[in-house]
Enzyme design. Structure first.
Site, PDB file in Angstrom:
ATOM      1  N   HIS A 183     -15.058   0.879   7.162  1.00  0.00           N
ATOM      2  CA  HIS A 183     -14.992   0.279   5.810  1.00  0.00           C
ATOM      3  C   HIS A 183     -14.787  -1.321   5.907  1.00  0.00           C
ATOM      4  O   HIS A 183     -14.055  -1.801   6.921  1.00  0.00           O
ATOM      5  CB  HIS A 183     -13.691   0.818   5.252  1.00  0.00           C
ATOM      6  CG  HIS A 183     -13.892   2.414   4.780  1.00  0.00           C
ATOM      7  ND1 HIS A 183     -13.942   2.480   3.361  1.00  0.00           N
ATOM      8  CD2 HIS A 183     -14.195   3.499   5.548  1.00  0.00           C
ATOM      9  CE1 HIS A 183     -14.116   3.890   3.423  1.00  0.00           C
ATOM     10  NE2 HIS A 183     -14.175   4.424   4.542  1.00  0.00           N
ATOM     11  N   TYR A 237      -5.922   1.985  -3.410  1.00  0.00           N
ATOM     12  CA  TYR A 237      -4.387   1.796  -3.324  1.00  0.00           C
ATOM     13  C   TYR A 237      -3.884   1.485  -4.622  1.00  0.00           C
ATOM     14  O   TYR A 237      -4.462   0.374  -5.029  1.00  0.00           O
ATOM     15  CB  TYR A 237      -4.174   1.040  -2.184  1.00  0.00           C
ATOM     16  CG  TYR A 237      -4.117   1.055  -0.960  1.00  0.00           C
ATOM     17  CD1 TYR A 237      -5.488   0.868  -0.136  1.00  0.00           C
ATOM     18  CD2 TYR A 237      -3.171   1.812   0.206  1.00  0.00           C
ATOM     19  CE1 TYR A 237      -5.395   1.081   1.207  1.00  0.00           C
ATOM     20  CE2 TYR A 237      -3.183   2.069   1.338  1.00  0.00           C
ATOM     21  CZ  TYR A 237      -4.450   1.814   1.890  1.00  0.00           C
ATOM     22  OH  TYR A 237      -4.627   2.202   3.279  1.00  0.00           O
ATOM     23  N   PRO A 282       3.798   5.291   5.557  1.00  0.00           N
ATOM     24  CA  PRO A 282       2.610   5.323   5.823  1.00  0.00           C
ATOM     25  C   PRO A 282       1.335   4.468   5.007  1.00  0.00           C
ATOM     26  O   PRO A 282       0.408   4.414   5.311  1.00  0.00           O
ATOM     27  CB  PRO A 282       2.015   6.877   5.463  1.00  0.00           C
ATOM     28  CG  PRO A 282       3.149   7.150   4.331  1.00  0.00           C
ATOM     29  CD  PRO A 282       4.396   6.280   4.677  1.00  0.00           C
ATOM     30  N   LYS A 324      -0.109   2.173   9.404  1.00  0.00           N
ATOM     31  CA  LYS A 324      -0.083   1.439  10.791  1.00  0.00           C
ATOM     32  C   LYS A 324       0.364   2.058  12.053  1.00  0.00           C
ATOM     33  O   LYS A 324       0.578   1.866  13.274  1.00  0.00           O
ATOM     34  CB  LYS A 324       1.137   0.288  10.832  1.00  0.00           C
ATOM     35  CG  LYS A 324       0.556  -0.988   9.863  1.00  0.00           C
ATOM     36  CD  LYS A 324      -0.450  -1.630  10.560  1.00  0.00           C
ATOM     37  CE  LYS A 324      -1.541  -2.576   9.916  1.00  0.00           C
ATOM     38  NZ  LYS A 324      -2.958  -2.278   9.820  1.00  0.00           N
ATOM     39  N   TYR A 345      -4.057  -5.748   7.820  1.00  0.00           N
ATOM     40  CA  TYR A 345      -4.852  -4.339   7.552  1.00  0.00           C
ATOM     41  C   TYR A 345      -5.868  -4.073   8.892  1.00  0.00           C
ATOM     42  O   TYR A 345      -5.620  -3.090   9.432  1.00  0.00           O
ATOM     43  CB  TYR A 345      -5.447  -4.212   6.392  1.00  0.00           C
ATOM     44  CG  TYR A 345      -5.840  -2.915   5.977  1.00  0.00           C
ATOM     45  CD1 TYR A 345      -4.937  -2.339   4.967  1.00  0.00           C
ATOM     46  CD2 TYR A 345      -7.156  -2.223   6.146  1.00  0.00           C
ATOM     47  CE1 TYR A 345      -5.148  -0.897   4.517  1.00  0.00           C
ATOM     48  CE2 TYR A 345      -7.404  -1.226   5.814  1.00  0.00           C
ATOM     49  CZ  TYR A 345      -6.609  -0.564   4.994  1.00  0.00           C
ATOM     50  OH  TYR A 345      -6.562   0.761   4.746  1.00  0.00           O
TER      51      TYR A 345
HETATM   52  C1  DHB Z   1      -4.901   7.330   5.048  1.00  0.00           C
HETATM   53  C2  DHB Z   1      -3.408   7.426   5.330  1.00  0.00           C
HETATM   54  C3  DHB Z   1      -2.938   5.864   4.798  1.00  0.00           C
HETATM   55  O1  DHB Z   1      -1.481   6.036   4.832  1.00  0.00           O
HETATM   56  C4  DHB Z   1      -3.491   5.144   4.484  1.00  0.00           C
HETATM   57  O2  DHB Z   1      -2.862   4.013   4.284  1.00  0.00           O
HETATM   58  C5  DHB Z   1      -4.776   5.051   4.612  1.00  0.00           C
HETATM   59  C6  DHB Z   1      -5.457   6.274   4.766  1.00  0.00           C
HETATM   60  C7  DHB Z   1      -5.403   8.558   5.377  1.00  0.00           C
HETATM   61  O3  DHB Z   1      -4.823   9.572   5.638  1.00  0.00           O
HETATM   62  O4  DHB Z   1      -6.972   8.727   5.083  1.00  0.00           O
END
Ligand code: DHB
Length: 392
Positions: free
Chosen positions: A72, A203, A294, A298, A386
């Site tokens: 991506h 997001y 999450p 990271k 990121y």
């Molecule tokens: C996923 C999980 C995340 O916490 C994130 O920020 C982006 C993707 C995932 O499980 O695909």
């Protein structure tokens, strides 16, 4: 048994470390309390930072990831039914992330390790670390099949055994400080058999709060919604889940493509750091030492960063007999960890509704989102974090 580095835990930290050490000609043995199937099937997050993708390739482990991972160039932020594309690659000189789930990474690392003849003992119990402040530390454990007590004698012990493992606890309480924040919300994650609805991760902070649209393959999608961490998954019918996802991810003229939900579960969110990450000849890495919420994915990346630092320090020790880098392991890692803690906390607070926060604070989070839309400096800061900050 005798080896140079005894590693507790066959998660990302333990397995990457074993591969990095092998590349330097340093022997290790990994023990793991779960069986191989459990390790390879536990569903976790799935974003690899740019440099982790490169490291997988360097270690000769990147073939399947290159083929099956989703690369991506950007992410989408969404609030007030508006979407904003953040051009991650454009803002970071061409760096991209890969959506390639943790358990797929683990399958590749385990297969590579076993093919190289490196030992991993699965399903062990009663693991105890001892003599860590001497020059002859050891790990005692029982094999699942025989129940006989066995010992690994080694030069160094690495606790890569997750938040609940014995690694961190082996640092005497008087020698460590723990920092923690528990968030008053959790994530409900689903896997659905449906085609992609949008070409990049979204997001969103909309409706009753956070939602994340992610992917696993062209016909399996991963999605999350903010929920009560103490809530019962039984209270989340498929219809309720789709309703919430449509509300939080919907925009005018667009709706999410639905499909059968094949897996669902709730996780709680916390931030946690243990300082220092070493004691005598014990070093802890990954979730044993720190947890991030999450949002931003990271966790795995930080675990790999820890063991990259540790492998360089061990390499230097074995080549030059100097403990200098080893002595600085914790301080070196913690500088990166606290920045990732900050970023994960920023993404989490900005994108969730928190019933304990005032309306003032909620407004500030939308201002933070709008700053990413209108300020190149703010967007670049998000993008740099990121894809993974550079190592000092
Ligand atoms: C996923 C999980 C995340 O916490 C994130 O920020 C982006 C993707 C995932 O499980 O695909």
């Amino acid at each position: 048994m005798r080896t140079q580095v005894g590693i507790v835990g066959a998660g990302p930290a333990g397995l990457f470390l074993a591969h990095l050490l092998h590349r330097s000609g340093i022997e290790s043995i990994i023990i793991e309390s779960r069986n191989r199937t459990d390790v390879e099937q536990t569903v976790r997050a799935g974003v690899l930072e740019h440099w982790v993708v490169e490291l997988m390739k360097e270690l000769g482990l990147g073939e399947r990831m290159t083929r099956e991972g989703h690369f991506h160039d950007g992410i989408t932020l969404q609030w007030n039914r508006q979407r904003h594309h953040v051009d991650i690659a454009g803002l970071t000189g061409g760096k991209r992330v890969a959506v390639y789930p943790q358990h797929e990474v683990l399958k590749d690392l385990i297969a590579g390790r076993l093919a190289a003849g490196g030992p991993i003992l699965f399903g062990v119990g009663g693991t105890t670390l001892r003599d860590l402040d001497t020059d002859h530390p050891a790990i005692d454990f029982r094999r699942d099949d025989t129940g006989v007590l066995e010992t690994i004698h080694c030069d160094f012990v690495v606790g890569a055994d997750g938040f609940h493992g014995p690694g961190r606890q082996a640092i005497p309480a008087a020698h460590r400080t723990e920092y923690q924040k528990i968030y008053p919300f959790g994530w409900l994650g689903i896997l659905t058999k449906a085609p992609l609805s949008w070409p990049e991760l979204i997001y969103a902070n909309q409706g009753d709060g956070f939602a994340l649209l992610s992917t696993r393959s062209p016909d399996v999608q991963r999605m999350y919604i903010q929920c009560d961490p103490a809530g019962d998954i039984a209270g989340w019918s498929d219809a309720r889940i789709w309703d919430e996802l449509q509300t939080r991810l919907g925009t005018d003229g667009w709706s999410l493509t639905q499909g059968p939900i094949v897996q669902k579960g709730i996780i709680s969110l916390r931030s946690f750091v243990c300082e220092p990450m070493q004691y005598g000849r014990l070093f802890i890495a990954g979730d044993a030492a720190h947890i991030v919420p999450p949002t931003g994915a990271k966790g795995l990346n930080l675990a790999v960063a820890d063991v990259l630092v540790l492998s360089r320090a061990l390499d230097s020790h074995y080549k030059t007999n100097s403990r200098d880098l080893l002595d600085r392991y914790s301080a070196t890692c913690l500088r990166r960890i606290w920045k990732a803690e900050r970023f994960s906390w920023y993404m989490t607070t900005m994108l969730h509704r928190n019933a304990h926060e005032s309306d003032f604070e909620q407004r500030i989070h939308f201002a933070d989102l709008d700053l990413v839309r209108t300020s190149a400096a703010s967007a670049r800061s998000l993008a740099e974090n990121y894809v993974g900050l550079p190592f000092d």
